[in-house]
Scaffold this active site. Sequence first.
Site, PDB file in Angstrom:
ATOM      1  N   ARG A  23      -6.863  31.306  51.647  1.00  0.00           N
ATOM      2  CA  ARG A  23      -7.892  31.462  50.620  1.00  0.00           C
ATOM      3  C   ARG A  23      -9.259  30.952  51.066  1.00  0.00           C
ATOM      4  O   ARG A  23     -10.286  31.503  50.704  1.00  0.00           O
ATOM      5  CB  ARG A  23      -7.482  30.752  49.328  1.00  0.00           C
ATOM      6  CG  ARG A  23      -6.223  31.301  48.685  1.00  0.00           C
ATOM      7  CD  ARG A  23      -6.036  30.786  47.266  1.00  0.00           C
ATOM      8  NE  ARG A  23      -7.057  31.290  46.371  1.00  0.00           N
ATOM      9  CZ  ARG A  23      -8.073  30.589  45.933  1.00  0.00           C
ATOM     10  NH1 ARG A  23      -8.223  29.318  46.297  1.00  0.00           N
ATOM     11  NH2 ARG A  23      -8.973  31.126  45.141  1.00  0.00           N
ATOM     12  N   GLU A  69      -1.340  39.489  31.914  1.00  0.00           N
ATOM     13  CA  GLU A  69      -0.504  39.290  33.102  1.00  0.00           C
ATOM     14  C   GLU A  69      -1.124  38.281  34.058  1.00  0.00           C
ATOM     15  O   GLU A  69      -1.629  38.642  35.108  1.00  0.00           O
ATOM     16  CB  GLU A  69      -0.193  40.621  33.784  1.00  0.00           C
ATOM     17  CG  GLU A  69      -1.331  41.601  33.838  1.00  0.00           C
ATOM     18  CD  GLU A  69      -0.932  42.948  34.407  1.00  0.00           C
ATOM     19  OE1 GLU A  69       0.048  43.525  33.930  1.00  0.00           O
ATOM     20  OE2 GLU A  69      -1.636  43.418  35.327  1.00  0.00           O
ATOM     21  N   PRO A  70      -1.042  37.018  33.698  1.00  0.00           N
ATOM     22  CA  PRO A  70      -1.588  35.977  34.557  1.00  0.00           C
ATOM     23  C   PRO A  70      -0.674  35.657  35.746  1.00  0.00           C
ATOM     24  O   PRO A  70       0.553  35.649  35.593  1.00  0.00           O
ATOM     25  CB  PRO A  70      -1.659  34.765  33.609  1.00  0.00           C
ATOM     26  CG  PRO A  70      -0.579  35.013  32.606  1.00  0.00           C
ATOM     27  CD  PRO A  70      -0.450  36.504  32.462  1.00  0.00           C
ATOM     28  N   GLY A  71      -1.269  35.409  36.890  1.00  0.00           N
ATOM     29  CA  GLY A  71      -0.503  34.957  38.054  1.00  0.00           C
ATOM     30  C   GLY A  71      -0.903  33.534  38.415  1.00  0.00           C
ATOM     31  O   GLY A  71      -0.133  32.586  38.274  1.00  0.00           O
ATOM     32  N   ARG A  72      -2.158  33.405  38.824  1.00  0.00           N
ATOM     33  CA  ARG A  72      -2.677  32.116  39.274  1.00  0.00           C
ATOM     34  C   ARG A  72      -2.419  30.993  38.267  1.00  0.00           C
ATOM     35  O   ARG A  72      -2.033  29.892  38.614  1.00  0.00           O
ATOM     36  CB  ARG A  72      -4.199  32.263  39.483  1.00  0.00           C
ATOM     37  CG  ARG A  72      -4.898  31.051  40.048  1.00  0.00           C
ATOM     38  CD  ARG A  72      -6.421  31.270  40.044  1.00  0.00           C
ATOM     39  NE  ARG A  72      -6.776  32.566  40.578  1.00  0.00           N
ATOM     40  CZ  ARG A  72      -6.937  32.820  41.875  1.00  0.00           C
ATOM     41  NH1 ARG A  72      -6.821  31.859  42.744  1.00  0.00           N
ATOM     42  NH2 ARG A  72      -7.254  34.040  42.292  1.00  0.00           N
ATOM     43  N   TYR A 130      -1.175  32.254  45.595  1.00  0.00           N
ATOM     44  CA  TYR A 130      -1.755  32.969  46.738  1.00  0.00           C
ATOM     45  C   TYR A 130      -1.832  32.064  47.967  1.00  0.00           C
ATOM     46  O   TYR A 130      -2.741  32.186  48.778  1.00  0.00           O
ATOM     47  CB  TYR A 130      -3.135  33.549  46.378  1.00  0.00           C
ATOM     48  CG  TYR A 130      -3.087  34.412  45.125  1.00  0.00           C
ATOM     49  CD1 TYR A 130      -2.499  35.671  45.157  1.00  0.00           C
ATOM     50  CD2 TYR A 130      -3.573  33.955  43.906  1.00  0.00           C
ATOM     51  CE1 TYR A 130      -2.420  36.451  44.009  1.00  0.00           C
ATOM     52  CE2 TYR A 130      -3.500  34.726  42.750  1.00  0.00           C
ATOM     53  CZ  TYR A 130      -2.921  35.973  42.814  1.00  0.00           C
ATOM     54  OH  TYR A 130      -2.838  36.751  41.683  1.00  0.00           O
ATOM     55  N   TYR A 181     -11.916  33.766  51.025  1.00  0.00           N
ATOM     56  CA  TYR A 181     -12.798  33.760  49.846  1.00  0.00           C
ATOM     57  C   TYR A 181     -13.792  32.614  49.855  1.00  0.00           C
ATOM     58  O   TYR A 181     -14.403  32.327  48.812  1.00  0.00           O
ATOM     59  CB  TYR A 181     -11.955  33.594  48.562  1.00  0.00           C
ATOM     60  CG  TYR A 181     -10.838  34.593  48.377  1.00  0.00           C
ATOM     61  CD1 TYR A 181     -11.065  35.964  48.475  1.00  0.00           C
ATOM     62  CD2 TYR A 181      -9.552  34.170  48.068  1.00  0.00           C
ATOM     63  CE1 TYR A 181     -10.032  36.861  48.283  1.00  0.00           C
ATOM     64  CE2 TYR A 181      -8.517  35.062  47.871  1.00  0.00           C
ATOM     65  CZ  TYR A 181      -8.766  36.417  47.985  1.00  0.00           C
ATOM     66  OH  TYR A 181      -7.752  37.305  47.780  1.00  0.00           O
ATOM     67  N   CYS A 218      -7.119  29.896  66.433  1.00  0.00           N
ATOM     68  CA  CYS A 218      -8.293  30.099  67.277  1.00  0.00           C
ATOM     69  C   CYS A 218      -9.335  30.947  66.546  1.00  0.00           C
ATOM     70  O   CYS A 218      -9.617  32.077  66.934  1.00  0.00           O
ATOM     71  CB  CYS A 218      -7.832  30.764  68.564  1.00  0.00           C
ATOM     72  SG  CYS A 218      -8.768  30.221  69.957  1.00  0.00           S
TER      73      CYS A 218
HETATM   74  N1  PLP Z   1      -2.629  41.961  37.323  1.00  0.00           N
HETATM   75  C1  PLP Z   1      -3.103  42.697  38.327  1.00  0.00           C
HETATM   76  C2  PLP Z   1      -3.047  44.171  38.215  1.00  0.00           C
HETATM   77  C3  PLP Z   1      -3.646  42.091  39.465  1.00  0.00           C
HETATM   78  O1  PLP Z   1      -4.115  42.843  40.453  1.00  0.00           O
HETATM   79  C4  PLP Z   1      -3.682  40.677  39.522  1.00  0.00           C
HETATM   80  C5  PLP Z   1      -4.247  39.993  40.691  1.00  0.00           C
HETATM   81  O2  PLP Z   1      -4.648  40.520  41.673  1.00  0.00           O
HETATM   82  C6  PLP Z   1      -3.162  39.948  38.453  1.00  0.00           C
HETATM   83  C7  PLP Z   1      -2.643  40.611  37.370  1.00  0.00           C
HETATM   84  C8  PLP Z   1      -3.126  38.459  38.440  1.00  0.00           C
HETATM   85  O3  PLP Z   1      -4.357  37.862  38.591  1.00  0.00           O
HETATM   86  P1  PLP Z   1      -4.434  36.277  38.472  1.00  0.00           P
HETATM   87  O4  PLP Z   1      -3.509  35.706  39.467  1.00  0.00           O
HETATM   88  O5  PLP Z   1      -5.829  35.942  38.778  1.00  0.00           O
HETATM   89  O6  PLP Z   1      -4.050  35.917  37.083  1.00  0.00           O
END
Ligand code: PLP
Length: 498
Positions: A340, A301-304, A414, A344, A385
């Site tokens: 970010r 489950e990639p997001g980034r 993000y 981070y 600020c």
């Molecule tokens: N799956 C879960 C449960 C997450 O908490 C996250 C990110 O916080 C992701 C997938 C996606 O992570 P990324 O965006 O680094 O691929």
Amino acid sequence: MSGPTPEDASSSNPPVRRLADWDADRLAALADRYETPLYVIDRDRVRENCARLRDAFPDADVRYAVKAHTGQSVLRTVERAGLAAECASAGELERALAAGFSGDRLHYTAVNPPARDLDHVVDRWREHPEITITAGAVDTLDRLADRGFDGRVCIRVTPGVDAGHHEKVRTGAHAKFGVPYDRAANVVREATDRFDVVGIHAHAGSGIDADGLDRHRELVSRMGALAAALVDPAAGDREDADADPITLEYVDVGGGFGVPYRDDEPPLDLPAVADATREAFETALEDADVDRDAGLDLAVEPGRYVVADAGVLLTRVNTVKPAPETTVVGVDAGMTDLLRLAMYDAFHPIRNVSSASHSGENRGDVIDDRGDRDPIPVTVTGPICETADVFCEDRPLPAPERGDVLAIGIAGAYGYEMASQYNSRPRPAEVAVGVGGDTTTGTDESPDAADPGPTLVRDRETIADVTAVERRAGYEGFAALEDPVRPAGDVSSTEDAE
Ligand code: PLP
């Protein structure tokens, strides 16, 4: 792990799109047309990223982690690219449904879910019974059962292995997120009395690079071993050999695939990561004497990875202040637009894309779109600020002048999602370019056709939006306040017009 070579960048679907690869004149024109701060999201690049993921993981279910970018422009593109959606809240689920994801491609991951979220998701599940809910606590399972839910469940496990670009994004060893690894098998078995348990899940963290690959492999291998114990307890030599076997559909090993933010960082070798994932999984099953054809699928489950390099934040210089130690360049975006860096200590590339004298010359670490100006070390800061409201310190940039447009790269993941109204600042607008399969909507240039022109996909907030909740509450003071919104049609400030 050796990454792809720079030559790969010339292929039609390179593993990363650097900030230097964006057309500077086009970005500057978008800033002029839609004002700044402005997010630009390229649906074509989103589609390309989805395609690389599907190619690398042909046998796995690829689920887009919606939290990285929840805009409809992205969700529709991802849906049409055939990925599933992993949602972290009821709001994300609602957005994914609106984008057309069917119930069988929807996963809701409940992290200590507020009652309102559970109520909403269970209501939606009644209409879409194929939705899967991932729970990381027995307590959450009880709360689901209390609401009459008896559908598809996945159990989130704390595998004790974490990874990621910053301690604040490492989840795999934090008790908050899943059931303890040692208790997971029992939790799964007990859950089968009340639910249709279809999978197990773990997520190590976010931003895994080549160095984090060993941790990722370890997580996969631990999850493979757990799955083996569940589907075939009698195989191997286990204490719980007499437990009933459980039919699981999948093992979800999370997301976290990193993208290079710095120009000298190599992109992740995704096919190698995919191979390592498959290999670790299959080895774990083999070690447990469980048949690889036990019907277990892998899920990621990639997001980034899907959106990061598809987005840029454009911002305009409003102040240039020489100081003894640096030149402070004040811009109209701040940490409220892109958190970010403050959160981070993240690095984002920055480029001056103002079109006058544009040369596009690359001078080592300085992308010189302003060939007429020598690079000077600058500290780019926002209007918030807070000392943390800084985009870079002492970084060489072609000397910015008031009115120049700076592009902040790799900002698609993000970015807008973490934007806030802190300091009572309205959130920025977002414009989509490219088509990316999202052909149901037209564009600003060609409203009825699939013409890849820019489209405003998130309107710029106004001060009226910032005060709206107080006015809506009828709280004394704001109830009487006139909408402080500018008259319609007055879209540019005096300075922007200069
Ligand atoms: N799956 C879960 C449960 C997450 O908490 C996250 C990110 O916080 C992701 C997938 C996606 O992570 P990324 O965006 O680094 O691929």
